[in-house]
Scaffold this motif. Structure first.
Motif, mmCIF file in Angstrom:
data_model
loop_
_atom_site.group_PDB
_atom_site.id
_atom_site.type_symbol
_atom_site.label_atom_id
_atom_site.label_comp_id
_atom_site.label_asym_id
_atom_site.label_seq_id
_atom_site.Cartn_x
_atom_site.Cartn_y
_atom_site.Cartn_z
ATOM 1 N N THR A 112 -12.667 16.452 -5.835
ATOM 2 C CA THR A 112 -12.611 16.871 -4.430
ATOM 3 C C THR A 112 -12.151 18.319 -4.382
ATOM 4 O O THR A 112 -11.147 18.683 -4.991
ATOM 5 N N LYS A 165 -5.023 12.837 3.646
ATOM 6 C CA LYS A 165 -5.532 11.464 3.554
ATOM 7 C C LYS A 165 -6.986 11.464 3.087
ATOM 8 O O LYS A 165 -7.388 10.643 2.277
ATOM 9 N N GLU A 166 -7.759 12.397 3.603
ATOM 10 C CA GLU A 166 -9.170 12.514 3.209
ATOM 11 C C GLU A 166 -9.272 12.881 1.731
ATOM 12 O O GLU A 166 -10.102 12.353 1.001
ATOM 13 N N SER A 183 -7.075 12.275 -0.617
ATOM 14 C CA SER A 183 -6.542 11.188 -1.439
ATOM 15 C C SER A 183 -7.339 9.898 -1.348
ATOM 16 O O SER A 183 -7.009 8.930 -2.036
ATOM 17 N N ALA A 184 -8.375 9.862 -0.520
ATOM 18 C CA ALA A 184 -9.112 8.618 -0.270
ATOM 19 C C ALA A 184 -9.757 8.038 -1.525
ATOM 20 O O ALA A 184 -9.970 6.842 -1.617
ATOM 21 N N LYS A 238 -16.692 15.751 -3.446
ATOM 22 C CA LYS A 238 -16.478 15.908 -2.007
ATOM 23 C C LYS A 238 -15.867 17.272 -1.750
ATOM 24 O O LYS A 238 -15.049 17.757 -2.530
#
Length: 182
Positions: free
Chosen positions: A93, A83-84, A86-87, A29
């Motif tokens: 990422t 937050k994105e 750590s999702a 990501k």
């Protein structure tokens, strides 16, 4: 109905538990962080995500117009990015971080001091992205289309240099968009 499914699962060697498994394929990501020059409908980020998303790569653009390295954090955008990041669910990422346009003097509600505040803010983004499990990539601010006497008027050079210096100090990959856009 359940018994045939259990038999089929056993024959295929599938686990009989209902817990989630790691995906068979490895997906990555990219999270984009920045100001209007990154944001959807005003910057390069929308086209970047549109052309680089594949079945093995997701791209999330969290660029927001008018934000500096201070206000991006103060208004909660960085918390959303963390937050994105750590999702989970992705093999790796990457976080591309480009700020600087709105850090320049002139608007006290968002500007930062180039010698002290800006580099500290950017270093925090790098450190916190790493702590959240991401691989940060610093991006220098792209040059503005400003001209004086037929020559490019480069008022963002000091901010680009601060990003280059930080990338070297923190061993962070760098995309020198400032030089590329000149």
């Amino acid at each position: 109905m359940l018994k045939p499914l259990l038999i089929a699962a056993a024959l295929l060697g599938l686990p009989l538990t209902a817990h989630a498994q790691e995906p068979i394929f490895k997906a990555s990501k990219i999270v984009l962080v920045g100001d209007s020059t990154v944001a959807v409908n005003s910057g390069w980020g929308g086209a970047f995500c549109a052309t680089h998303v594949t079945s093995n790569l997701a791209c999330v653009n969290l660029g927001r117009g008018g934000r500096s390295s201070r206000t991006y954090r103060e208004e909660g955008s960085w918390a959303l990015a963390l937050k994105e990041i750590s999702a989970g669910g992705f093999d790796e990422t990457f976080v591309l971080i480009q700020l600087g346009h709105n850090d320049q003097p002139g608007r006290p509600e968002r500007s930062t001091d180039l010698a002290t505040e800006f580099p500290v803010n950017m270093r925090r983004f790098v450190e916190e992205a790493r702590a959240a499990g991401a691989k940060p990539v610093l991006v220098t601010p792209l040059i503005r289309r400003q001209f004086k006497d037929g020559q490019v008027f480069d008022d963002l050079a000091p901010w680009a240099e601060a990003i280059r210096k930080l990338a070297a100090e923190t061993n962070t990959p760098l995309v020198d968009l400032h030089a590329l856009s000149r």
